[in-house]
Design an enzyme around this catalytic site. Structure first.
Site, PDB file in Angstrom:
ATOM      1  N   GLU A  10     -83.138-118.253  24.205  1.00 52.81           N
ATOM      2  CA  GLU A  10     -83.862-118.981  23.146  1.00 52.81           C
ATOM      3  C   GLU A  10     -83.277-120.382  22.969  1.00 52.81           C
ATOM      4  O   GLU A  10     -83.988-121.314  22.587  1.00 52.81           O
ATOM      5  CB  GLU A  10     -83.841-118.159  21.839  1.00 52.81           C
ATOM      6  N   SER A  51     -85.229-106.064  24.226  1.00 49.92           N
ATOM      7  CA  SER A  51     -85.972-105.007  23.545  1.00 49.92           C
ATOM      8  C   SER A  51     -85.265-103.651  23.580  1.00 49.92           C
ATOM      9  O   SER A  51     -85.935-102.615  23.654  1.00 49.92           O
ATOM     10  CB  SER A  51     -87.392-104.900  24.117  1.00 49.92           C
TER      11      SER A  51
HETATM   12  C1  PEP Z   1     -81.524-110.940  22.209  1.00 49.85           C
HETATM   13  O1  PEP Z   1     -81.715-111.621  21.215  1.00 49.85           O
HETATM   14  O2  PEP Z   1     -80.578-111.212  22.951  1.00 49.85           O
HETATM   15  C2  PEP Z   1     -82.424-109.825  22.481  1.00 49.85           C
HETATM   16  C3  PEP Z   1     -82.223-109.112  23.543  1.00 49.85           C
HETATM   17  O3  PEP Z   1     -83.449-109.617  21.580  1.00 49.85           O
HETATM   18  P1  PEP Z   1     -84.391-108.305  21.506  1.00 49.85           P
HETATM   19  O4  PEP Z   1     -83.479-107.096  21.540  1.00 49.85           O
HETATM   20  O5  PEP Z   1     -85.104-108.435  20.198  1.00 49.85           O
HETATM   21  O6  PEP Z   1     -85.282-108.333  22.678  1.00 49.85           O
END
Ligand code: PEP
Length: 275
Positions: free
Chosen positions: A103, A225
């Site tokens: 991100e 996820s």
């Molecule tokens: C993350 O923020 O590193 C991540 C893996 O988010 P999520 O588990 O929501 O996919």
């Protein structure tokens, strides 16, 4: 030959969620619900919540073994960088830091070269690092996933020496999170076998960079996820040492399930939680 023993780690990335008013209570609840001494637990709240989370964990008997992590560090020590936080500023607030999250690569334009500087700053400040790497969906569909991740690992770690040769191979200064970008926050996960293949690629690359034990001492986590319902597939792979959890890390029930599963893995592997 058996590789070095690696800890099993579950790290929660709270992203831009929680406030100083509610983060401490959430951290304490998670600490109570995940009280498994065999698993390294790390919570990474927003910068403004670090102190509240630290204090709440110190006040909670089950929280003393839960580490606090930052979600980012700046690549310089100090200076005219409005809105930024450097690694030395985290002293007393956090002992871990995430760097190179997809991100931040996406929203802040972070490159491997910049992340390489962040890795050095975090390492020099004595932080335990979680370095994130992972391919885009188009890369995977084009068969380029391994090449992309290899280039990221090289770019982020080239020329980075461990704190001292004596620590390389033993201390937990570096953890890598393999996070396929298309699996983050989408509810879609990689297949355990594909993630395990990528962890092998990552360790092979670390070996090429001169890491001790051909990179076998470096924990590699899966992220994307992960929930209590999906963690099993990843921990069933002996090369995967835990998870970086985003959305589910804000839910105590989910964290309880994920850490309970991780504790089974840690005990069956004989993993040591300490660095
Ligand atoms: C993350 O923020 O590193 C991540 C893996 O988010 P999520 O588990 O929501 O996919």
């Amino acid at each position: 030959m058996m590789g070095p023993m690696r800890p099993v780690i579950v790290a929660g990335n709270w992203k831009m969620q929680t406030t100083p008013a509610d983060a401490g209570e959430l951290a304490a609840t998670i600490a109570r619900r995940t009280n498994e001494p065999d698993v390294v637990r790390v919570l990474c709240p927003p910068f403004v919540c670090l102190a509240a989370v630290r204090d709440a964990l110190l006040a909670e008997p089950a929280g003393r073994d839960v580490a606090v992590g930052a979600q980012n560090v700046h690549h310089e020590l100090a200076g005219a960088y409005t809105g930024e936080v450097s690694a030395p500023m985290l002293e007393g607030l956090a002992t871990w830091a995430i760097v190179g999250h997809s991100e931040r690569r996406r929203d802040a334009g972070e490159t491997d070269a910049l992340i390489n500087q962040k890795v050095r700053r975090a390492r020099d400040a004595g932080l335990h690092l979680i370095l994130c790497v992972g391919e885009q969906l188009a890369d995977r569909e084009a068969g380029r996933a391994a090449a992309v991740v290899t280039a990221q690992v090289r770019g982020c770690l080239e020329g980075v020496e461990p704190p001292s040769p004596a620590l390389d191979g033993r201390a937990l200064w570096l953890t890598i999170a393999y996070e396929p970008v298309w699996a983050i926050g989408t509810g879609r996960t990689a297949r355990g076998g594909d993630a395990a293949e990528m962890t092998s690629t990552i360790r092979h690359t670390l070996g090429g960079l001169g890491f001790a034990a051909r990179g076998e001492a470096v924990p590699v986590l899966y992220g994307g996820s992960v929930t209590s319902a999906t963690i099993d597939e990843f921990l069933a792979e002996t090369s995967i040492d835990g998870a970086l959890v985003g959305g589910a890390s804000l839910k105590p029930d989910e964290m309880a399930g994920i850490v309970a599963r991780a504790a089974l893995t840690a005990r069956s592997r004989g993993s040591q939680p300490s660095s």
